[in-house]
Enzyme design. Structure first.
Site, mmCIF file in Angstrom:
data_model
loop_
_atom_site.group_PDB
_atom_site.id
_atom_site.type_symbol
_atom_site.label_atom_id
_atom_site.label_comp_id
_atom_site.label_asym_id
_atom_site.label_seq_id
_atom_site.Cartn_x
_atom_site.Cartn_y
_atom_site.Cartn_z
ATOM 1 N N GLU A 22 7.862 45.645 107.949
ATOM 2 C CA GLU A 22 8.504 45.077 106.758
ATOM 3 C C GLU A 22 10.024 45.011 106.843
ATOM 4 O OE1 GLU A 22 5.694 46.381 103.101
ATOM 5 O OE2 GLU A 22 6.087 47.853 104.650
ATOM 6 N N ASP A 111 3.313 48.703 105.416
ATOM 7 C CA ASP A 111 2.990 49.997 104.812
ATOM 8 C C ASP A 111 1.519 50.088 104.427
ATOM 9 O OD1 ASP A 111 5.611 50.825 105.053
ATOM 10 O OD2 ASP A 111 6.175 50.129 103.066
ATOM 11 N N ASP A 113 -0.343 50.797 101.851
ATOM 12 C CA ASP A 113 -0.650 50.869 100.428
ATOM 13 C C ASP A 113 -0.986 49.463 99.971
ATOM 14 O OD1 ASP A 113 1.794 49.576 100.366
ATOM 15 O OD2 ASP A 113 2.885 51.252 99.481
ATOM 16 N N GLU A 115 0.643 47.200 98.304
ATOM 17 C CA GLU A 115 1.670 46.193 98.543
ATOM 18 C C GLU A 115 1.749 45.862 100.027
ATOM 19 O OE1 GLU A 115 3.854 43.785 96.091
ATOM 20 O OE2 GLU A 115 2.697 45.547 95.520
ATOM 21 N N TYR A 345 5.619 58.857 104.682
ATOM 22 C CA TYR A 345 5.715 57.747 103.728
ATOM 23 C C TYR A 345 5.989 58.272 102.323
ATOM 24 C CZ TYR A 345 4.713 53.198 101.672
ATOM 25 O OH TYR A 345 4.792 52.010 101.012
ATOM 26 N N HIS A 392 -2.531 58.856 101.896
ATOM 27 C CA HIS A 392 -1.339 59.404 102.518
ATOM 28 C C HIS A 392 -1.292 60.910 102.315
ATOM 29 C CE1 HIS A 392 0.146 55.408 103.126
ATOM 30 N NE2 HIS A 392 0.211 55.162 101.841
#
Length: 931
Positions: A22, A111, A113, A115, A345, A392
Site C-alpha cells: 500500500e 494489509d 484487514d 480495507e 500491525y 492479528h
C-alpha cells in the site's frame, strides 16, 4: 517448494514476481527482505472507489446518464456498484500495469484487514492480471515474517471484500442521501455519516448535560491527626500523622458530591446530613478540644494484575493521556513504526500475543527485572471486544526478540510511542503487584454532644510487580494512579490521637467532563459504534467539518453541531440512535463472517420493511416538516435566542411580537455552555463584528466583514447555486470566494465597501518593468507588505504603500541592492514533517510561486486544491511525493507533442455486492434486519 524458488515456465530463468503493497515506505522495507527476482511497488492506498465530483467524468458513457451514476450505486438492481480509478491514481495504475507485463506472478501484499483485502481485490479487478495471483499476508514487517508470507500465500478472502463493500455502499447511501438535507436546511459544507453523526451527537449531548447542570455547594471537615508517640516517623517508613476527612455526624453520613443530582438537589435527603458553611465552621469549633480515638482499623490484601497488551483503541487512549497525541497523530506514528519493521500491525482488536511474542517478552522481564518478576506460567489474554475482527496479534514490538527503545535508534514521536508499546507488552508478562489497603476510622464527641467519625485510607505496595515497568494513565486528572502509595501511621483500635488541625472545606459539584479524544474513543467502543480502526479518521472528520473544536484536550461542540444533531434527532432519529447504529455494526460483522448476505440487508436498510422499519429512501423524501429556522434556533433565556446563520452563529433579543430588538455575532471559539444571558448581553453591548457592507456592483455578490479565527477579513458571499470549494475538496468548476485580510490599522466596524473591494482586489498591479518586461505587483503576505517582480520580492515599509506606491517608486526600490533580512533570506517552511521513506530526507511544506508545495529537497509537488496546509498530514505528504516520483519528470513540449494521448482508464461496473455474496456463502442464510 516455496514460490520464490520456482522457475519461469519453459525456461531456466527464475520467476519474476511483482509484489504490490500500500505505501512506498512499506515497499522500501519489504524490498530489502526479498532481494532479486522481486519488484516491490506501492499502490499508494486505494486505487479505485465509487465516483466523486472529481472522478464522475470517468464513468462509462453507457452508465453516465443513469440517475444513479452520481451515487455510484444502483439501488434498484441489487445495489450494483460502479468503480472508477481515483483522482490522481491514473499514472500509478499505468505504472503497475506496465510492471505486471514483465512479471510471472503477482503478489498482493496489502494489509490483512477488510480495507486491505478490498484494496487487493480492486487491484486484481483493475490490473486484470494474466499471471497467477497470490494474496500475501503478514502482521509484522521483519525478514522472517515476509519470507514466511511469500512461502505461504492464500487467495483473496471474498467475505472480507463483501463486508468492506457493504460498508462502503452503506456509507455512500447515508452520506449522499442525508447530507443534501443538511445543505438545504442548515448550510453548505455540512455532512452526515453513519459514525461521524453519532460521534458528534455524543459530544453535543455531553454539552447539553453541562448546560443543564446546576452546581451544588456542600461543606465537610478535614483533620490532621498525630499519634504523639516518640520515634514515630523518625526511624521507620511509617509516618506519625495522617490526614482524614469527616464521614458522619451523629451516626448520619455527611453528604459528598456523589449525593447530588445534576439539578443540584440531594438525591436522598433522609440518608445524609448536608453541611453548609455555617454548620461546618460551627462543627469545627465544637471539635477544638475533643479527644479522639481510633475506632477501627481494617486491612485488606491489595492485588493488581497487568494490563493487557495494546489494541488500536487502547493505544490511542493511552497515547493521548501520556504523550498528548491525538488519535490521528498516534496512528500516523504507529504506521511508520509498522512500515519500518518496529511493531506489529497497528489496526487490530486483538489483545492476544503469539507464543513467539510471549517468549520474547518473558526473556526481557528476566533480563531487565530479574526472575522474581516473572510469573511461573505465561499470561494469555482474551479479547472482551464483541465482534473482534481480523486475525492479528495485539500491538507489540516486532520480531522473535524485542529491542529495547534505546536499541532501536528511534527518536522523537516514534521513540516515545515505541517505548509505550514496548513497556506495555513487557509488563503484560510480569507478576501482579501486591500489598495491602488500610482504612482507619477515628471517632470523638463534639462539645455539643454529637458523635463524629473521620476516615483515612492508605495503600502499601509490598511488591510492585509489573508496576516496575508500566503504569496506565487515567482520563480523570484527579484520579490516583496504581503505583501511588499512601502510608498511614501504625495504629490499632483504641489508640488515642490528637487533632493538630481541623478545617472546614467548601466544595461544589462539577458538570460532567467534556470528552477528550481518548474518552470519546472509549465511549464509541463501549457502545460498539463503528470500528476501532476508523475512530482516528472520524474524530479528525468532525473537527474538519467544524462540528467540534478543541479547548486544551477537551472536545467542544460548535453551535453548527447543535443544528446538525438537532435536525438528525428530530427527523432522522433512527440514523443517530446509538443502539440502532450498534446493531448495524453487528449486522455488518455478521456479513463479514458469512452469516448474512449483503443485498437483502441493504434493501431493508434503504427501502424499509413495511411498518417495522422506515427505510432511508422514505426518510429523505418527505422534508416538508423540517423548519429550517426552527432547526437553527436555540433559546438562551430572557427573550434571547441563538441562531446559526450562513455567516456563523449570532444572538438575537426578541420583542414580545417576535421582532428583533438587537443582534450580535458570537465568536467562533465560544463554548455553548458558556453562552448565558449575561454573556449575550455583553455581546449586544460590543461594537458589531460581522456585518454586510453592500453589494459588489461588478458581480452582484454581497460583501461582508467577518471576525475570523486568524484575524478580521472581508469576503464575498457566493450564490447557493455556485459550485463551491469545501474542506473535502472541490470540483473543476468550483469557485473560491474572494477574500482580503484587513490591514493592521483597520477595524471591522469602520471598514466600508470601497475599502473591502480594494482589499479583495489584491495583489495590485503596479506596472511593468520596462527593462525586463516583467509585471510588478504589490501585495500583503504573512510577513508583511511587499513588491514582487518574477521571483524577486522586496519589502514595503507599511501596508498603505500597497495601494499608493507608483511604478517609479517601485523601480527605485528594485534599483537598490537587495536587503538581507526577513525578506532577503529564504522563507521558513510552513510545515515540517519527518524523513521521507524513499529519499531519507526531511519533508517540509513551503510557500512557492504557485502556492504551497511539498518537498524533500529532491522532489516537489504542489499541495492539491481543496487541501489546506493545516489539514495536510505527514502520511498524505509522503503519498504526494510518491505519486510525483511515479509520474517521472515532466515531458518537454517536443516530447509531449510526439507522445500519444493516454487512454482513459475504463471504469468497472461491479455487481459485487450481489455476486460476492453468492461466492462467499456456501449455505445461503436469511439476512438479518438492520434494525
Amino acid at each position: 517448494m516455496p514460490p520464490s524458488s520456482k522457475a519461469r515456465s519453459g525456461t531456466s530463468a527464475p520467476a519474476r514476481r511483482l509484489v504490490i503493497v500500500e505505501s512506498p515506505a512499506k515497499a522500501k522495507t519489504i524490498k530489502g527482505y526479498l532481494g532479486p527476482g522481486y519488484t516491490v511497488e506501492a499502490s499508494v492506498g486505494h486505487i479505485r472507489d465509487l465516483p466523486t465530483t472529481d472522478t464522475k467524468h470517468k464513468i462509462p458513457a453507457a452508465i453516465a446518464n443513469q440517475p444513479w451514476a452520481k451515487l455510484g450505486v444502483d439501488v434498484d438492481h441489487d445495489f450494483e456498484t460502479v468503480y472508477v480509478v481515483s483522482d490522481g491514481k491514473d499514472d500509478q495504475v499505468r505504472k503497475l500495469k506496465q510492471l505486471l507485463k514483465d512479471a510471472d506472478e503477482l503478489y498482493l501484499a496489502t494489509d490483512e484487514d477488510r480495507e486491505g483485502e478490498a484494496i487487493a481485490w480492486h487491484l486484481e479487478q483493475e490490473l486484470k492480471p494474466k499471471v497467477p495471483v497470490r494474496r500475501m499476508v503478514f502482521h509484522e514487517i521483519t525478514k522472517d515474517a515476509i519470507q514466511r508470507a511469500v512461502a505461504n500465500p492464500r487467495q483473496i478472502n471474498m467475505q472480507l471484500v463483501s463486508a468492506q463493500e457493504t460498508r462502503r455502499v452503506l456509507d455512500r447511501l447515508y452520506g449522499y442521501e442525508v447530507s443534501p438535507v443538511l445543505w438545504r436546511k442548515i448550510t453548505n459544507g455540512t455532512s452526515a455519516g453513519r459514525v461521524q453523526s453519532v460521534a458528534t451527537r455524543l459530544v453535543v449531548e455531553r454539552e447539553r448535560e453541562r448546560m443543564a447542570f446546576v452546581p451544588a455547594a456542600y461543606w465537610d471537615l478535614t483533620a490532621q491527626f498525630d499519634t504523639q508517640r516518640e520515634g514515630d516517623g523518625l526511624n521507620s517508613v511509617d509516618p506519625h500523622t495522617m490526614n482524614a476527612r469527616i464521614a458522619s455526624v451523629g451516626g448520619v453520613r455527611v453528604a459528598q458530591g456523589r449525593d447530588f443530582g445534576p439539578d443540584g438537589a440531594l438525591r436522598s435527603r433522609g440518608g445524609v446530613v448536608h453541611l453548609d458553611e455555617a454548620a461546618a465552621r460551627a462543627l469545627a469549633a465544637a471539635l477544638a478540644d475533643t479527644e479522639f480515638t481510633v475506632t477501627s482499623v481494617e486491612s485488606k490484601p491489595y492485588r493488581r494484575s497487568p494490563y493487557a497488551p495494546f489494541r488500536t483503541t487502547t493505544l490511542q487512549q493511552e497515547a493521548g493521556r501520556k504523550l498528548g497525541f491525538g488519535a490521528q497523530r498516534t496512528m500516523q506514528v504507529a504506521q511508520k513504526l509498522y512500515e519500518n519493521g518496529h511493531i506489529t500491525y497497528m489496526r487490530t482488536d486483538s489483545i492476544t500475543l503469539s507464543e513467539t511474542a510471549i517468549t520474547a517478552a518473558r526473556a526481557q522481564v528476566r533480563e531487565l527485572y530479574g526472575a522474581a518478576y516473572l510469573p511461573d506460567a505465561p499470561r494469555r489474554y482474551e479479547s472482551k471486544v464483541k465482534n473482534a475482527q481480523e486475525a492479528h496479534e495485539a500491538i507489540r514490538p516486532s520480531g522473535d526478540s524485542f529491542r529495547t527503545p534505546a536499541q532501536t535508534g528511534l527518536t522523537g514521536d516514534e521513540f516515545r510511542l515505541y517505548e509505550l508499546i514496548w513497556m506495555r507488552t513487557v509488563a503484560s508478562q510480569m507478576k501482579d503487584a501486591t500489598g495491602s489497603s488500610v482504612t482507619v476510622r477515628v471517632g470523638g464527641d463534639a462539645a455539643d454532644g454529637r458523635a463524629v467519625e473521620f476516615t483515612a485510607s492508605g495503600k502499601i505496595i509490598s511488591f510492585h510487580g509489573f508496576l516496575k515497568a508500566y503504569v496506565e494513565g487515567s482520563d480523570d486528572p484527579d484520579a490516583e494512579l496504581d503505583d501511588r502509595e499512601r502510608r498511614l501511621p501504625a495504629v490499632a483500635q483504641g489508640d488515642p490521637l490528637a487533632a493538630t488541625e481541623i478545617e472546614a472545606e467548601g466544595h461544589s459539584t462539577k458538570a460532567p467532563a467534556r470528552y477528550t479524544e481518548a474518552s470519546l474513543i472509549k465511549e464509541l467502543e463501549e457502545r460498539e459504534i463503528g470500528r476501532p480502526s476508523t475512530y482516528a479518521t472520524i474524530i479528525n472528520t468532525i473537527q474538519q467539518r467544524d462540528y467540534v473544536f478543541k479547548k486544551g484536550t477537551a472536545l467542544v461542540p460548535s453551535f453548527l453541531a447543535f443544528s446538525v444533531v438537532g435536525l438528525l434527532e428530530k427527523h432522522f432519529g433512527s440514523l443517530v440512535d446509538y443502539e440502532f447504529t450498534a446493531r448495524m455494526e453487528q449486522d455488518l460483522d455478521r456479513i463479514a463472517r458469512g452469516e448474512a448476505e449483503p443485498v437483502p440487508w441493504l434493501k431493508r436498510f434503504y427501502f424499509g420493511d413495511g411498518d417495522a422499519l422506515e427505510g432511508l429512501k422514505a426518510l429523505v423524501t418527505d422534508l416538508g416538516g423540517i423548519d429550517a429556522r426552527e432547526v437553527n434556533t436555540f433559546p438562551i433565556g430572557e427573550g434571547i435566542v441563538l441562531r446559526v446563520g450562513k455567516y456563523g452563529p449570532y444572538v438575537e433579543r426578541l420583542g414580545p411580537d417576535g421582532s428583533t430588538l438587537a443582534r450580535a455575532n458570537v465568536p467562533e471559539d465560544t463554548a455553548p455552555d458558556e453562552l448565558t444571558p449575561d454573556v449575550a448581553e455583553e455581546l449586544f453591548s460590543r461594537p458589531t463584528g460581522d456585518r454586510e457592507l453592500g453589494v459588489d456592483p461588478a458581480t452582484g455578490h454581497m460583501i461582508v466583514a467577518k471576525a475570523g479565527r486568524y484575524g478580521p477579513y472581508v469576503t464575498e458571499i457566493l450564490p447557493e447555486a455556485a459550485p463551491q470549494r469545501t474542506k473535502k475538496g472541490s470540483g473543476k468548476n468550483a469557485i473560491k470566494p474572494r477574500t482580503g485580510s484587513l490591514f493592521k490599522d483597520m477595524s471591522l466596524d469602520d471598514v466600508d465597501l470601497d475599502t473591502a473591494l480594494k482589499l479583495m482586489s489584491l495583489p495590485r498591479v503596479v506596472g511593468v518593468d520596462p527593462a525586463s518586461g516583467e509585471e510588478i505587483t504589490a501585495q500583503n503576505g504573512r510577513y508583511g507588505p511587499y513588491l514582487k517582480r518574477g521571483t524577486d520580492s522586496r519589502s514595503l515599509t507599511d501596508e498603505e504603500q500597497i495601494f499608493s506606491i507608483t511604478l517609479d517608486e517601485a523601480l527605485a526600490i528594485y534599483a537598490q541592492p537587495k536587503a538581507r533580512g526577513a525578506r532577503g533570506t529564504a522563507k521558513p517552511p510552513l510545515r515540517q514533517f519527518g524523513a521521507d521513506p524513499v529519499s531519507g530526507k526531511p519533508i517540509s511544506v513551503k510557500d512557492g510561486r504557485f502556492g504551497p508545495y511539498v518537498t524533500d529537497g529532491e522532489t516537489n509537488i504542489t499541495v492539491p486544491r481543496g487541501t489546506s496546509v493545516e489539514e495536510l498530514t505527514e502520511e498524505r505528504a509522503i503519498e504526494l511525493l510518491a505519486e510525483k516520483r511515479a509520474k517521472g519528470p515532466a515531458p518537454t513540449k517536443r516530447a509531449a507533442k510526439k507522445s500519444a494521448p493516454a487512454k482513459k482508464t475504463a471504469a468497472t461496473k461491479s455487481t459485487s455486492a450481489k455476486n460476492v455474496a453468492k461466492k462467499t456463502a456456501a449455505t445461503k442464510k436469511t439476512a438479518s434486519s438492520p434494525s
